[in-house]
Design a protein around this motif. Structure first.
Motif, PDB file in Angstrom:
ATOM      1  N   CYS A  46      96.900  21.742  38.259  1.00  0.00           N
ATOM      2  CA  CYS A  46      98.165  22.387  38.623  1.00  0.00           C
ATOM      3  C   CYS A  46      99.028  21.456  39.468  1.00  0.00           C
ATOM      4  N   PRO A  47     100.271  21.217  39.077  1.00  0.00           N
ATOM      5  CA  PRO A  47     101.138  20.322  39.848  1.00  0.00           C
ATOM      6  C   PRO A  47     101.676  21.015  41.099  1.00  0.00           C
ATOM      7  N   GLU A  48     102.272  20.232  41.966  1.00  0.00           N
ATOM      8  CA  GLU A  48     102.970  20.782  43.117  1.00  0.00           C
ATOM      9  C   GLU A  48     104.317  21.335  42.653  1.00  0.00           C
ATOM     10  N   PHE A  49     104.771  22.401  43.294  1.00  0.00           N
ATOM     11  CA  PHE A  49     106.068  22.990  42.970  1.00  0.00           C
ATOM     12  C   PHE A  49     107.070  22.595  44.051  1.00  0.00           C
ATOM     13  N   SER A  50     108.274  22.251  43.623  1.00  0.00           N
ATOM     14  CA  SER A  50     109.269  21.721  44.554  1.00  0.00           C
ATOM     15  C   SER A  50     109.670  22.735  45.621  1.00  0.00           C
ATOM     16  N   HIS A  51     109.565  24.026  45.311  1.00  0.00           N
ATOM     17  CA  HIS A  51     109.990  25.045  46.269  1.00  0.00           C
ATOM     18  C   HIS A  51     108.844  25.511  47.170  1.00  0.00           C
ATOM     19  N   HIS A  52     107.672  24.902  47.056  1.00  0.00           N
ATOM     20  CA  HIS A  52     106.535  25.143  47.950  1.00  0.00           C
ATOM     21  C   HIS A  52     106.130  26.623  48.043  1.00  0.00           C
ATOM     22  N   PRO A  53     105.715  27.214  46.929  1.00  0.00           N
ATOM     23  CA  PRO A  53     105.218  28.600  47.010  1.00  0.00           C
ATOM     24  C   PRO A  53     103.885  28.653  47.752  1.00  0.00           C
ATOM     25  N   LEU A  54     103.496  29.839  48.161  1.00  0.00           N
ATOM     26  CA  LEU A  54     102.177  30.015  48.761  1.00  0.00           C
ATOM     27  C   LEU A  54     101.136  29.899  47.654  1.00  0.00           C
ATOM     28  N   ARG A  55     100.143  29.048  47.869  1.00  0.00           N
ATOM     29  CA  ARG A  55      99.130  28.794  46.854  1.00  0.00           C
ATOM     30  C   ARG A  55      97.805  29.422  47.253  1.00  0.00           C
ATOM     31  N   ARG A  56      97.101  29.960  46.254  1.00  0.00           N
ATOM     32  CA  ARG A  56      95.732  30.424  46.474  1.00  0.00           C
ATOM     33  C   ARG A  56      94.952  30.260  45.178  1.00  0.00           C
TER      34      ARG A  56
END
Length: 245
Positions: free
Chosen positions: A193-203
């Motif tokens: 999974c790549p990083e998202f530019s808007h920085h969502p909360l990840r779990r």
């Protein structure tokens, strides 16, 4: 002679075990990730994880990405029952069930590899449990041509959800959309999974891919439904935190 404290109190009251429970409350983690979060040596973390496993609060599953690793998972249903029993042990009026608060205007993306089983199940169940108030989407890092037939069957038979017309979608197709939360449901997808530019909360939910068969898919759907139920208060709490001045 004073009564013995409930088992949950004896387990959870230790500061390091409480820190481990807190770290696992929202996401599945590997030992080295827990070591980094709590700032204690690995042998000490492993010792207290074993106590939590023996107490039935934490379980471990072998990583499907790297078989040498294991993901640790907190059993929130068991914790809820233990907390209820703990309250009742102190006073009967302290045992109560609180329904999750409503969640509105929140966007969640579920990701697995093929987007044919786990992530579309999570998408459908979150949408159903929130009455469509949460915008739930799913995608795959390597999407398959069609939903698994048992995905369609178990959602229809067990939950009354019709996804027969749904097709797997690629993660690339939703990469530019903005999501408040991104949840990976398989270990391979987490690594890809790549990083998202808007920085969502990840779990991360470490859920093995179900083998064919209604019974296996039913067990997987039930596990995902349990996690979705416990996700709802987290979504609202995160939303409330964002709007605080």
């Amino acid at each position: 002679m004073a009564p013995e404290p409930p088992a949950f109190v004896l387990l959870a009251a230790h500061p390091l075990r409480w820190a481990l429970l807190t770290a696992l409350a929202g996401t599945d983690l590997r030992v080295r990730e827990l070591v980094a979060r709590v700032g204690e040596p690995q042998n000490l973390v492993s010792y207290h994880l074993r106590l939590l496993r023996d107490g039935g609060l934490v379980s471990a599953t072998r990583s499907t990405f790297d078989g040498r690793d294991s993901y640790y998972h907190l059993d929130l249903d068991r914790c809820a029952a233990a907390l209820g029993d703990t309250g009742a042990a102190l006073h009967p009026s302290l045992r109560r069930d609180t329904p999750p608060p409503p969640a509105r205007g929140i966007t969640v993306l579920f990701i697995c590899t093929g987007n044919s089983a786990r992530s579309p199940i999570a998408e459908a169940l979150l949408r159903q449990r929130t009455g469509g108030q949460v915008t739930a989407t799913s995608a795959g890092t390597r999407p398959k041509p069609a939903l698994h037939p048992d995905t369609v069957r178990v959602l229809g038979d067990e939950f009354g959800i019709d996804v027969a017309g749904q097709r797997p979608r690629s993660l690339d197709a939703v990469a530019e959309r903005r999501f408040d939360h991104v949840i990976t449901l398989c270990d391979k997808a987490r690594e890809a999974c790549p990083e998202f530019s808007h920085h969502p909360l990840r779990r991360h939910w470490s859920i093995p891919e179900p083998a064919s068969g209604h019974a296996e898919f039913r067990r997987t759907a039930q596990e995902i439904d349990t996690r979705v139920r416990h996700l709802l208060p987290d979504l609202v709490a995160a939303q409330d935190k964002e709007v605080q001045p």
